[in-house]
Structure formats: structure tokens, C-alpha cells
Design a protein around this motif. Sequence first.
Motif, short mmCIF file in Angstrom:
data_model
loop_
_atom_site.label_atom_id
_atom_site.label_comp_id
_atom_site.label_asym_id
_atom_site.label_seq_id
_atom_site.Cartn_x
_atom_site.Cartn_y
_atom_site.Cartn_z
N LYS A 126 -8.53 -2.07 4.31
CA LYS A 126 -7.60 -1.60 3.28
C LYS A 126 -8.00 -0.21 2.78
O LYS A 126 -7.13 0.62 2.49
CB LYS A 126 -7.55 -2.59 2.12
CG LYS A 126 -7.06 -3.97 2.51
CD LYS A 126 -5.67 -3.94 3.14
CE LYS A 126 -5.23 -5.33 3.57
NZ LYS A 126 -3.89 -5.34 4.18
N ALA A 168 0.61 4.08 -2.91
CA ALA A 168 0.32 5.47 -2.54
C ALA A 168 1.41 6.41 -3.04
O ALA A 168 1.12 7.49 -3.58
CB ALA A 168 0.17 5.59 -1.03
N LEU A 180 0.84 -1.20 0.00
CA LEU A 180 0.00 0.00 0.00
C LEU A 180 0.88 1.25 0.00
O LEU A 180 0.54 2.25 -0.66
CB LEU A 180 -0.92 0.01 1.21
CG LEU A 180 -1.98 -1.10 1.31
CD1 LEU A 180 -2.82 -0.91 2.56
CD2 LEU A 180 -2.86 -1.14 0.07
N MET A 211 -5.54 2.99 3.01
CA MET A 211 -5.20 3.82 1.86
C MET A 211 -5.60 5.27 2.10
O MET A 211 -4.89 6.19 1.69
CB MET A 211 -5.86 3.29 0.59
CG MET A 211 -5.18 2.07 0.01
SD MET A 211 -3.40 2.28 -0.32
CE MET A 211 -3.42 3.48 -1.64
#
Length: 368
Positions: A281, A234, A230, A285
Motif C-alpha cells: 500500500k 491521493a 487509494l 500510494m
Amino acid sequence: MFSALSPLLRIPALSGLTQKALLKMDAETAHGATITALRLGLAPEQTRADGAELRTNLCGLDLNNPVGMAAGFDKNAEVARPLAQMGFGMVEIGTVTPRPQVGNPKPRLFRIPSAHGVINRMGFNNEGHQAAFERLKGLRVPAALGVNIGANKDSEDFIADYVIGVQKFADLADYLTANISSPNTPGLRNLQADEALRRLLGEILATRAKARTRVPVFLKIAPDLDEAALDVIAKVVLATDLDGLIVSNTTVTRDAVAGLDNADETGGLSGKPLFDLSTQKLAQMRQRVGDLPIIGVGGIHSPQSALAKFEAGANAIQLYSAMVFGGLELLDTIKRGLVAAVRAEAKTNIAELVGSKTADWAAGKARL
């Protein structure tokens, strides 16, 4: 898909067909019958306007409400207008690939009734770009129209297929979604890795820049990514002008349905068992991408679960598998529940609840 799977799908004009006949059909045959019925105008239309509490601006798109139909139901862009007339604020067709493909061998669609879950390994079965384009060209859809683009299984260059998708639909769709997270096309999820993702987004967004209009582009990611992955996504995303994320696709994990009928089938698990994982999740995020728009998908099955997606950090949500078990009236139930939640908090719009419980969901402390 939901029509193929559920004896509880309640469309008044189709109730006899649904309850008596669909369960006697092959699942995909039943799905085709329902698509045909929707195309013929047999689904109910929304009769009252959505409350002002649900008006949402998503990447410049003004939505009557932030509840959409997720990709996967209308793979070939056959019923975008009827779905919008039912009351969805956005309708996402696809996944469509440049060339038609038959998908994976049948059977490839399985119910887990006791858990309200679904496993599929469809494999991007669709009629290809041109068929979808011809159906959508000139069509007036009273909702935001999304086109979910993917790659052909036998393509020599997956990224080139996404570029072709942007070229084909950028001037027709209200938004595009690059689906790189289906578990049913071997190697596709590798596009979520650092260098591959940089190349993918670089080429997609460069192609978008050449279109007549600046269509918003979303990236749809998997729920099976760890926090390090992640972080990478990102970082890559924030270095581009990508418009938003969709979190998430189906999961290959089976912890939530272990030991249940069909749980060992290969494919992606969706529906209620996906809710906690996908929502965590989503929140993780949200912590990483600041104010970047996120559409929350995965396991929404009630007004409470829909509200939780917003509280975790979603700006809008999409449904699909839950309607297998909840029926089409679930859409109205969820919208009414969201209006009630906004009023209960003495707010004026659903946007004011976005991210109010992100930290708890990200840490795994929140549950329905």
C-alpha cells in the motif's frame, strides 16, 4: 505495549523485571511498569552519533536518523524524552483525544508469538489533550516530536475533535498526525471516504493556518484500502497543502495469521504479518502522490525490512510492534543495517534509495 507483551525486551536495568515479572502481570499493568521505568531514566541512552548516511530532512524537520517510535506506545506523552535519548529520530505520542477516555473493555491486547504479530483493540485509551499538553509544555526532546490526534468515541462530530487537536498542539509539536485509520473506534475509518476526507483536511489545514507556526501535518491511513480508495485519497490530498502521509495503521485482515492462537480476536493486527500488505500500500500510494513525503509503518522487524520500506517509497519509517519480539536493541540494529545498505550501493544518504523498488512492491512482485 511492547514491554507488556515481550519476554525478550532487553533493557539492562530492567532485564530482571522484564523476564521474571512482566509475564506474570496483566499486559497493561506490565506496560505501565515499563513506562514508569523509562520515566525514571532506566533505559539505555544512545552513546554514539548516527552516521551521516541517515541524516534526513522530512517536511523541513532535520532528523538525525529517519527511524521513529510510532504512536501507540507513549499514549500519554510520558516518556518522549527517554525514547529520543535511546536514539529514535522522531517520537510520536498518542493517540490523544480531546477528553480522557478509558478505551475498550479488557482484555484488549493479544500476542501471536509464532508469527511475531500483535492484535489490539485498545480504543484510544488516553488521559486527554490537557494531560499530554502539560507534560510536553516546555519539554526538550532531542528528536522530532509528533503528536497523534484522534476523536473521542462518543463525539458528535469527529472532525471537530481533530480541529481541537490542531488548536491544542500546533504550536507545541514538531509535527501532527491525524489518525483516521484505527479500526477500534466505530465509524472512524469512514473519514477516509471522499467528501468526509475533504471536509476533514479542509478544516484541519484551515486551523493550522491560524497557528503561530506552520506545523507539518500528516494523515495516517489504513492498509485495508483498495486501489480505488487509494485513488480517492491521493486526489483529495494532492488538492490540499497536507504535508505527508503515514502508511499504514493496523489491518483487520487475518490471512497472514489464519489458524494461529488469538488470530480470531477482534482488533487491528500489527507486527511482522502486516509487513507485505502495508508495504504494498505504501508503494501504491507513492505512485499516486509523487514526491509527497511518506512515513512507512507496519511490520518492520529487521534491517532488511526497514530498507524495503525505503525502497518501496518511504522517506522515513516508524517501529513499534516488532520491538515486542526483537527488543530495544532492534533500533540500533536497524540503523546500522541502513548505513551498511547505503554504503553497499555506493550512495551517501538513505534518501538516494527512496523509491528504488516502488514498482515491484506496488505490483506485489517484491517480497522479503
